[in-house]
Write a protein that holds these residues in place. Structure first.
Motif, short mmCIF file in Angstrom:
data_model
loop_
_atom_site.label_atom_id
_atom_site.label_comp_id
_atom_site.label_asym_id
_atom_site.label_seq_id
_atom_site.Cartn_x
_atom_site.Cartn_y
_atom_site.Cartn_z
N GLU A 1 15.33 -3.00 -45.48
CA GLU A 1 14.88 -4.13 -46.27
C GLU A 1 14.90 -5.45 -45.51
O GLU A 1 15.97 -5.96 -45.17
CB GLU A 1 15.77 -4.27 -47.52
N ASP A 2 13.74 -6.02 -45.22
CA ASP A 2 13.67 -7.41 -44.86
C ASP A 2 13.28 -8.17 -46.13
O ASP A 2 13.21 -7.59 -47.21
CB ASP A 2 12.68 -7.64 -43.71
N LEU A 3 13.03 -9.46 -46.01
CA LEU A 3 12.75 -10.27 -47.20
C LEU A 3 11.53 -9.76 -47.94
O LEU A 3 11.54 -9.61 -49.17
CB LEU A 3 12.58 -11.73 -46.79
N HIS A 4 10.46 -9.48 -47.19
CA HIS A 4 9.22 -9.02 -47.84
C HIS A 4 9.43 -7.67 -48.52
O HIS A 4 9.01 -7.48 -49.67
CB HIS A 4 8.10 -8.91 -46.79
N HIS A 5 10.07 -6.73 -47.83
CA HIS A 5 10.27 -5.42 -48.42
C HIS A 5 11.19 -5.50 -49.63
O HIS A 5 10.97 -4.82 -50.64
CB HIS A 5 10.84 -4.45 -47.38
N GLY A 6 12.21 -6.35 -49.54
CA GLY A 6 13.11 -6.49 -50.67
C GLY A 6 12.41 -7.04 -51.89
O GLY A 6 12.69 -6.63 -53.03
N GLN A 7 11.47 -7.94 -51.67
CA GLN A 7 10.77 -8.58 -52.78
C GLN A 7 9.68 -7.69 -53.35
O GLN A 7 9.52 -7.62 -54.59
CB GLN A 7 10.16 -9.91 -52.31
N PHE A 8 8.93 -7.00 -52.51
CA PHE A 8 7.75 -6.26 -52.97
C PHE A 8 7.95 -4.74 -52.98
O PHE A 8 7.71 -4.09 -54.00
CB PHE A 8 6.54 -6.61 -52.10
N ILE A 9 8.37 -4.17 -51.86
CA ILE A 9 8.45 -2.71 -51.76
C ILE A 9 9.67 -2.16 -52.51
O ILE A 9 9.58 -1.14 -53.20
CB ILE A 9 8.51 -2.27 -50.28
N GLY A 10 10.79 -2.84 -52.40
CA GLY A 10 12.03 -2.34 -52.97
C GLY A 10 12.01 -2.06 -54.46
O GLY A 10 12.43 -0.98 -54.90
N PRO A 11 11.56 -3.00 -55.31
CA PRO A 11 11.63 -2.77 -56.76
C PRO A 11 10.90 -1.52 -57.24
O PRO A 11 11.45 -0.72 -58.00
CB PRO A 11 11.01 -4.04 -57.34
N ALA A 12 9.67 -1.32 -56.81
CA ALA A 12 8.95 -0.12 -57.23
C ALA A 12 9.59 1.13 -56.63
O ALA A 12 9.55 2.21 -57.22
CB ALA A 12 7.47 -0.20 -56.83
N SER A 13 10.19 1.01 -55.42
CA SER A 13 10.90 2.14 -54.83
C SER A 13 12.07 2.57 -55.70
O SER A 13 12.38 3.76 -55.80
CB SER A 13 11.42 1.78 -53.43
N ALA B 1 8.63 -8.88 -58.15
CA ALA B 1 8.37 -9.68 -56.95
C ALA B 1 8.31 -11.17 -57.30
O ALA B 1 8.85 -12.01 -56.57
CB ALA B 1 7.08 -9.24 -56.28
N GLY B 2 7.66 -11.49 -58.41
CA GLY B 2 7.59 -12.88 -58.83
C GLY B 2 8.94 -13.45 -59.21
O GLY B 2 9.28 -14.59 -58.87
N LEU B 3 9.73 -12.65 -59.92
CA LEU B 3 11.05 -13.10 -60.35
C LEU B 3 11.97 -13.34 -59.15
O LEU B 3 12.64 -14.38 -59.06
CB LEU B 3 11.65 -12.06 -61.29
N ILE B 4 12.00 -12.39 -58.23
CA ILE B 4 12.84 -12.54 -57.03
C ILE B 4 12.36 -13.73 -56.21
O ILE B 4 13.16 -14.57 -55.76
CB ILE B 4 12.80 -11.25 -56.18
N GLY B 5 11.05 -13.83 -55.99
CA GLY B 5 10.51 -14.89 -55.16
C GLY B 5 10.77 -16.27 -55.73
O GLY B 5 11.16 -17.20 -55.00
N ASN B 6 10.59 -16.45 -57.03
CA ASN B 6 10.79 -17.77 -57.62
C ASN B 6 12.27 -18.12 -57.74
O ASN B 6 12.63 -19.31 -57.72
CB ASN B 6 10.08 -17.85 -58.97
N ALA B 7 13.14 -17.11 -57.82
CA ALA B 7 14.58 -17.37 -57.76
C ALA B 7 14.96 -17.87 -56.36
O ALA B 7 15.75 -18.81 -56.22
CB ALA B 7 15.37 -16.12 -58.12
N SER C 1 5.80 3.11 -53.47
CA SER C 1 5.76 1.67 -53.65
C SER C 1 4.60 1.04 -52.88
O SER C 1 3.91 0.15 -53.39
CB SER C 1 7.09 1.06 -53.18
N GLU C 2 4.34 1.51 -51.66
CA GLU C 2 3.21 0.98 -50.89
C GLU C 2 1.88 1.32 -51.58
O GLU C 2 0.98 0.47 -51.65
CB GLU C 2 3.23 1.55 -49.48
N LEU C 3 1.76 2.53 -52.10
CA LEU C 3 0.54 2.91 -52.83
C LEU C 3 0.39 2.09 -54.10
O LEU C 3 -0.73 1.72 -54.49
CB LEU C 3 0.59 4.41 -53.18
#
Length: 373
Positions: free
Chosen positions: A117-129, A221-227, A146-148
């Motif tokens: 997990e980097d920042l991008h993966h934590g925000q976007f890939i991680g939650p759906a994973s 992703a929006g919730l994590i990013g805006n936090a 998650s990528e699909l």
């Protein structure tokens, strides 16, 4: 700025306040839309039986109607009314409520500890994973799913280009195959419970599992990013939260009200009706400004102040009424565990830059790291 471009403006909230001052429900002749900007108007529209989530003449967007993504879209409970909405919801919503937050935390922590997990993966890939893992997929399969899902989500925007639409159709086919294989050998309590409620309609089952993944992908992703943005913009708040991780939960609860990832949603008038004294006709479109309604002082006192200890916090960000998001608790659990891990790793705050992803309704920051800064 207008009510649509406001979603990705650097600070749309003074503009939203001016819209509320001009009337909670007014017609914009240039956009040819009704604009619901107050809490009262948002509530009235979202709860009205004749305000539907899709126009009667176009239940599936024309751009995707003839492909696999369109066929999935047409079965999504959040894009339907009546039984096609109630039946999948009755199977999925109770199952999501029973997920143990500690299980979610363990799944998030495992991904970070694996170094994935980097920042991008934590925000976007991680939650759906995490959702995929809860459905019984392996870590490698969960990452792929998650990528699909990210590819599928791209087709839901009117801004999508042809290449994105083509990728979405391909991703949908792959997701359908992977989920069908998992359904045939369910070893997940969550999946088994959802399957039990939708076993008579396998196409709806698969479509709404994709829908669950896609909603998690964007909303979380929006919730994590805006936090993260709230912490970047307020160093005192950042120090307080990093010193006391128990403040992460109230931070997320307030951010989803104060600066939500979903700024607006649309409703389509299915029959002539009257709302707050305004006469609406069949085919009229209403843009419901959720973010503006959240900052209505009649809903939340001191609405433009981010307050962790806000009493009686009220928000439209996860919807209300029959289309209220069934995964709100789960989204907050995933975001909490993810943000906690990010803060433990202490991002280099001074190096982070961001921009909002192009969108007509979402406010999702994308971060980058300035090398050598």
């Amino acid at each position: 700025m207008d009510p649509i471009t406001a979603a990705t403006h650097s600070d749309p909230y003074p503009y939203y306040a001016s819209l509320r001052a001009g009337g909670g429900l007014v017609f914009d002749p240039q956009l040819k839309l009704w604009i619901a900007s107050s809490a009262e108007a948002a509530c009235a529209v979202l709860r009205h039986a004749d305000c539907h989530v899709r126009p009667a003449h176009e239940p599936v967007p024309k751009a995707i109607a003839d492909g696999p993504a369109g066929r999935v879209f047409g079965r999504l409970m959040r894009m339907n009314e009546g039984e096609r909405q109630r039946c999948p919801r009755s199977a999925i919503a109770p199952a999501l409520q029973d997920i143990d937050p500690q299980q979610v935390k363990a799944l998030v922590r495992a991904r970070f500890n694996e170094g994935a997990e980097d920042l991008h993966h934590g925000q976007f890939i991680g939650p759906a994973s995490v959702i995929a893992a809860l459905l019984g997929f392996s870590p490698a399969e969960s990452h792929l799913i998650s990528e699909l899902t990210g590819d599928f989500v791209a087709c839901l925007s009117p801004l999508s280009q042809t290449a994105q639409l083509d990728a979405a159709h391909r991703a949908t086919g792959q997701l359908q195959t992977l989920i069908r294989e998992r359904i045939e050998a369910p070893d997940s309590p969550l999946l088994a419970r959802i399957c039990q409620g939708l076993e008579a309609d396998p196409d709806s089952l698969i479509a709404n599992l994709i829908g669950l993944l896609s909603q998690t992908y964007e909303a979380t992703a929006g919730l994590i990013g805006n936090a993260l943005l709230a912490l970047i913009r307020d160093p005192a708040l950042r120090r307080a939260v990093m010193a006391d991780p128990t403040q992460i939960s109230p931070l997320l609860a307030e951010v989803q009200r104060f600066d939500p990832g979903v700024q607006n949603t649309r409703r389509f008038v299915a029959a002539p009706c009257e709302i707050l004294g305004a006469t609406l006709n069949s085919g009229d479109v209403i843009l419901v400004l959720l973010a503006s309604a959240n900052r209505d002082p009649l809903l939340n006192p001191q609405p433009d102040v981010l307050l962790l200890d806000r009493p009686n916090r009220r928000s439209f960000s996860f919807g209300i009424g029959r289309h209220e998001c069934p995964g709100q608790t789960l989204a907050l659990s995933i975001a909490h565990a993810t943000l906690e891990m990010m803060l433990e790793r202490e991002p280099r705050w001074d190096r982070l830059t961001w921009r909002y992803r192009p969108s007509l309704n979402g406010r999702i920051p994308i971060f980058s790291d300035r090398p050598g800064h």
